[in-house]
Design a protein around this motif. Sequence first.
Motif, PDB file in Angstrom:
ATOM      1  N   LYS A 272       0.794  -1.250  -0.023  1.00 59.68           N
ATOM      2  CA  LYS A 272      -0.137  -0.098   0.121  1.00 59.68           C
ATOM      3  C   LYS A 272       0.937   1.380  -0.105  1.00 59.68           C
ATOM      4  O   LYS A 272       0.395   2.451   0.168  1.00 59.68           O
ATOM      5  CB  LYS A 272      -1.102  -0.036   1.088  1.00 59.68           C
ATOM      6  N   ALA A 273       1.967   1.070  -0.319  1.00 57.76           N
ATOM      7  CA  ALA A 273       2.991   2.258  -0.080  1.00 57.76           C
ATOM      8  C   ALA A 273       2.503   3.290  -1.306  1.00 57.76           C
ATOM      9  O   ALA A 273       3.103   4.505  -0.970  1.00 57.76           O
ATOM     10  CB  ALA A 273       4.341   1.686  -0.045  1.00 57.76           C
ATOM     11  N   GLY A 274       2.233   2.978  -2.310  1.00 57.34           N
ATOM     12  CA  GLY A 274       2.048   3.806  -3.386  1.00 57.34           C
ATOM     13  C   GLY A 274       0.771   4.646  -3.480  1.00 57.34           C
ATOM     14  O   GLY A 274       0.298   5.431  -4.425  1.00 57.34           O
ATOM     15  N   VAL A 275      -0.295   4.292  -2.535  1.00 52.91           N
ATOM     16  CA  VAL A 275      -1.453   4.781  -2.815  1.00 52.91           C
ATOM     17  C   VAL A 275      -1.608   6.253  -2.723  1.00 52.91           C
ATOM     18  O   VAL A 275      -0.987   6.873  -2.010  1.00 52.91           O
ATOM     19  CB  VAL A 275      -2.363   4.264  -1.354  1.00 52.91           C
ATOM     20  N   LYS A 276      -2.263   6.666  -3.879  1.00 56.39           N
ATOM     21  CA  LYS A 276      -2.512   8.112  -4.091  1.00 56.39           C
ATOM     22  C   LYS A 276      -1.399   8.534  -4.711  1.00 56.39           C
ATOM     23  O   LYS A 276      -1.250   9.814  -5.062  1.00 56.39           O
ATOM     24  CB  LYS A 276      -2.677   9.102  -2.798  1.00 56.39           C
ATOM     25  N   HIS A 277      -0.267   8.131  -4.955  1.00 57.18           N
ATOM     26  CA  HIS A 277       0.953   8.310  -5.614  1.00 57.18           C
ATOM     27  C   HIS A 277       1.333   7.264  -6.789  1.00 57.18           C
ATOM     28  O   HIS A 277       2.472   7.552  -7.426  1.00 57.18           O
ATOM     29  CB  HIS A 277       2.354   8.399  -4.666  1.00 57.18           C
ATOM     30  N   GLU A 278       0.349   6.742  -7.316  1.00 59.08           N
ATOM     31  CA  GLU A 278       0.690   5.849  -8.219  1.00 59.08           C
ATOM     32  C   GLU A 278       0.871   6.655  -9.731  1.00 59.08           C
ATOM     33  O   GLU A 278       0.435   7.652  -9.628  1.00 59.08           O
ATOM     34  CB  GLU A 278      -0.386   4.740  -8.652  1.00 59.08           C
ATOM     35  N   ALA A 279       1.202   5.587 -10.737  1.00 57.48           N
ATOM     36  CA  ALA A 279       1.414   6.318 -11.920  1.00 57.48           C
ATOM     37  C   ALA A 279       0.181   6.928 -12.593  1.00 57.48           C
ATOM     38  O   ALA A 279      -0.985   6.211 -12.450  1.00 57.48           O
ATOM     39  CB  ALA A 279       2.054   5.390 -13.088  1.00 57.48           C
ATOM     40  N   CYS A 280       0.438   8.143 -13.133  1.00 55.03           N
ATOM     41  CA  CYS A 280      -1.154   8.540 -13.622  1.00 55.03           C
ATOM     42  C   CYS A 280      -2.090   9.202 -12.808  1.00 55.03           C
ATOM     43  O   CYS A 280      -3.013   9.807 -12.931  1.00 55.03           O
ATOM     44  CB  CYS A 280      -1.810   7.694 -14.529  1.00 55.03           C
ATOM     45  N   SER A 281      -1.789   9.087 -11.374  1.00 53.95           N
ATOM     46  CA  SER A 281      -2.612   9.389 -10.292  1.00 53.95           C
ATOM     47  C   SER A 281      -2.738  10.982 -10.078  1.00 53.95           C
ATOM     48  O   SER A 281      -3.860  11.482  -9.687  1.00 53.95           O
ATOM     49  CB  SER A 281      -2.474   8.700  -8.920  1.00 53.95           C
ATOM     50  N   GLY A 282      -1.806  11.566 -10.566  1.00 54.49           N
ATOM     51  CA  GLY A 282      -1.545  13.040 -10.342  1.00 54.49           C
ATOM     52  C   GLY A 282      -2.264  13.725 -11.506  1.00 54.49           C
ATOM     53  O   GLY A 282      -2.453  15.019 -11.679  1.00 54.49           O
ATOM     54  N   GLY A 283      -2.752  13.040 -12.672  1.00 57.07           N
ATOM     55  CA  GLY A 283      -3.452  13.584 -13.821  1.00 57.07           C
ATOM     56  C   GLY A 283      -2.388  14.814 -14.630  1.00 57.07           C
ATOM     57  O   GLY A 283      -1.397  14.089 -14.867  1.00 57.07           O
ATOM     58  N   ALA A 284      -2.594  15.835 -14.448  1.00 60.69           N
ATOM     59  CA  ALA A 284      -1.732  17.142 -15.210  1.00 60.69           C
ATOM     60  C   ALA A 284      -0.646  17.217 -14.531  1.00 60.69           C
ATOM     61  O   ALA A 284       0.065  18.044 -14.976  1.00 60.69           O
ATOM     62  CB  ALA A 284      -2.718  18.164 -15.370  1.00 60.69           C
ATOM     63  N   PRO A 286       2.182  15.500 -12.882  1.00 60.79           N
ATOM     64  CA  PRO A 286       2.886  13.960 -12.507  1.00 60.79           C
ATOM     65  C   PRO A 286       3.981  14.214 -11.342  1.00 60.79           C
ATOM     66  O   PRO A 286       4.387  13.127 -11.035  1.00 60.79           O
ATOM     67  CB  PRO A 286       3.526  13.533 -13.762  1.00 60.79           C
ATOM     68  N   ALA A 287       3.930  15.282 -10.917  1.00 61.40           N
ATOM     69  CA  ALA A 287       4.845  15.639  -9.827  1.00 61.40           C
ATOM     70  C   ALA A 287       4.715  15.214  -8.546  1.00 61.40           C
ATOM     71  O   ALA A 287       5.658  14.722  -7.674  1.00 61.40           O
ATOM     72  CB  ALA A 287       5.236  17.012  -9.666  1.00 61.40           C
ATOM     73  N   THR A 288       3.607  14.801  -8.398  1.00 57.73           N
ATOM     74  CA  THR A 288       2.988  13.894  -7.179  1.00 57.73           C
ATOM     75  C   THR A 288       3.187  12.506  -7.405  1.00 57.73           C
ATOM     76  O   THR A 288       2.875  11.908  -6.264  1.00 57.73           O
ATOM     77  CB  THR A 288       1.647  14.351  -6.809  1.00 57.73           C
ATOM     78  N   GLU A 289       3.582  12.122  -8.223  1.00 60.93           N
ATOM     79  CA  GLU A 289       3.458  10.520  -8.672  1.00 60.93           C
ATOM     80  C   GLU A 289       4.931   9.832  -8.199  1.00 60.93           C
ATOM     81  O   GLU A 289       6.002  10.515  -8.345  1.00 60.93           O
ATOM     82  CB  GLU A 289       3.229  10.152 -10.098  1.00 60.93           C
ATOM     83  N   TRP A 290       4.799   8.736  -7.763  1.00 58.52           N
ATOM     84  CA  TRP A 290       5.971   8.061  -7.114  1.00 58.52           C
ATOM     85  C   TRP A 290       6.536   6.927  -8.129  1.00 58.52           C
ATOM     86  O   TRP A 290       7.173   6.291  -7.921  1.00 58.52           O
ATOM     87  CB  TRP A 290       6.072   7.546  -5.777  1.00 58.52           C
ATOM     88  N   PHE A 291       5.594   6.665  -9.448  1.00 64.08           N
ATOM     89  CA  PHE A 291       5.994   5.840 -10.172  1.00 64.08           C
ATOM     90  C   PHE A 291       6.148   6.230 -11.707  1.00 64.08           C
ATOM     91  O   PHE A 291       5.194   7.393 -12.129  1.00 64.08           O
ATOM     92  CB  PHE A 291       4.867   4.508  -9.952  1.00 64.08           C
ATOM     93  N   THR A 292       6.605   5.687 -12.440  1.00 67.86           N
ATOM     94  CA  THR A 292       6.840   6.145 -13.834  1.00 67.86           C
ATOM     95  C   THR A 292       5.793   5.803 -14.807  1.00 67.86           C
ATOM     96  O   THR A 292       5.076   4.670 -14.477  1.00 67.86           O
ATOM     97  CB  THR A 292       8.110   5.538 -14.585  1.00 67.86           C
ATOM     98  N   ARG A 293       5.266   6.563 -15.554  1.00 59.66           N
ATOM     99  CA  ARG A 293       4.205   6.295 -16.574  1.00 59.66           C
ATOM    100  C   ARG A 293       4.732   5.409 -17.577  1.00 59.66           C
ATOM    101  O   ARG A 293       5.877   4.732 -17.502  1.00 59.66           O
ATOM    102  CB  ARG A 293       3.383   7.461 -17.101  1.00 59.66           C
TER     103      ARG A 293
END
Length: 359
Positions: A272-284, A286-293
């Motif tokens: 559950k470490a990436g919850v709300k920080h997954e790839a594409c979760s930041g929409g426009a 991506p700075a909030t994401e912890w995974f590559t798209r």
Amino acid sequence: MRRLRWYWGALVLVSVALLVGLFVFFGSESKTGQPQPRQGPPGTGPLTVVAMGDSTASGEGAGQYTPATNGQGGDWCHRSPNAFVEKIAVPGITAHVNLACSGAPAGQVALGGVKQWTEGSQAQQLAALVKDHRVAAVVIAVGANDDPKFSNQVTDCFKAWFSPGGPPCSEALKQSWQSKVDAMVPKVTAAVSDVKKVLAQAGYVPADYQLILQSYAAPIGPDVPEELRSLNGCPFRVEDLRWISQTGIGVLSSGIKTAAQRTGARFLDLAKAGVKHEACSGGANPATEWFTRLTLQLADLGQADRAGHALQESFHPNAAGHTAIANCLTEFMASREGNASCLAGADGKLHPAPEVVAR
């Protein structure tokens, strides 16, 4: 009277001899009468934390790979200076060594002849390392490239998005995933056991170092904005993303935890470490994401020896993700005992929560 003096003199000599024998046998003790503890790992060299395993540990997706592991001579291990092992900050530990290799199966972590991208056994590399390093902790992330073949499943789910009239990839995974994970467990167990064997042969006892086996985070969640469920970001079906993040990753984590229990390693759950920080979760944003798209290295497409690796970075923890994982690991190592799950705190950072709290 003379015979009595002889008797007492002999008794004193015997007592002294016994005391000397006890001192030699048991060693010196502290003023409190307790044996002095070992002063950390044996040998010489800096106190060191070592990362072993696959892409999650090597730094795949974090960029700035060392030249020797970025295709040189066929080595695509993709070790990054941004990997979490480089960012662990534990007092006294001054050296950080990354032996992990992108795509590595458990067999390449173990002792033996299995190679990954030209590199031999990571356990054998560890055996060479302990000659001039004092290993205080070993963090291992491995298993996804064995029977689960997680990257292959991601590819199948990618193909399912291209075929909207066909079944979702999760339909087949629901039938086979548990058996794949069950088949993985003994391989991970063997690899971790070999790491322990190498350290034992170097004179280490379990109290000298921490052995940590960590699981994997879901790189993509089901709440991907519709405009990004495409080649511009995360081309997957919602039902597949939901199954991966809510079921698939959890089953995989349970299998890895079983291997940790069998080997006496501490277990750190990243499910559950990436919850709300997954790839594409930041929409426009991506700075909030912890995974590559979905990531394509266009420059590599023009080179025959690199074209096949142009997508290799996709859906892995990025540099920010590795920083977040390192924060959790740092606190987990400081606690020195028990298992935990990396969860986001009120400050937005990952912290190790005791298992009972995580559940």
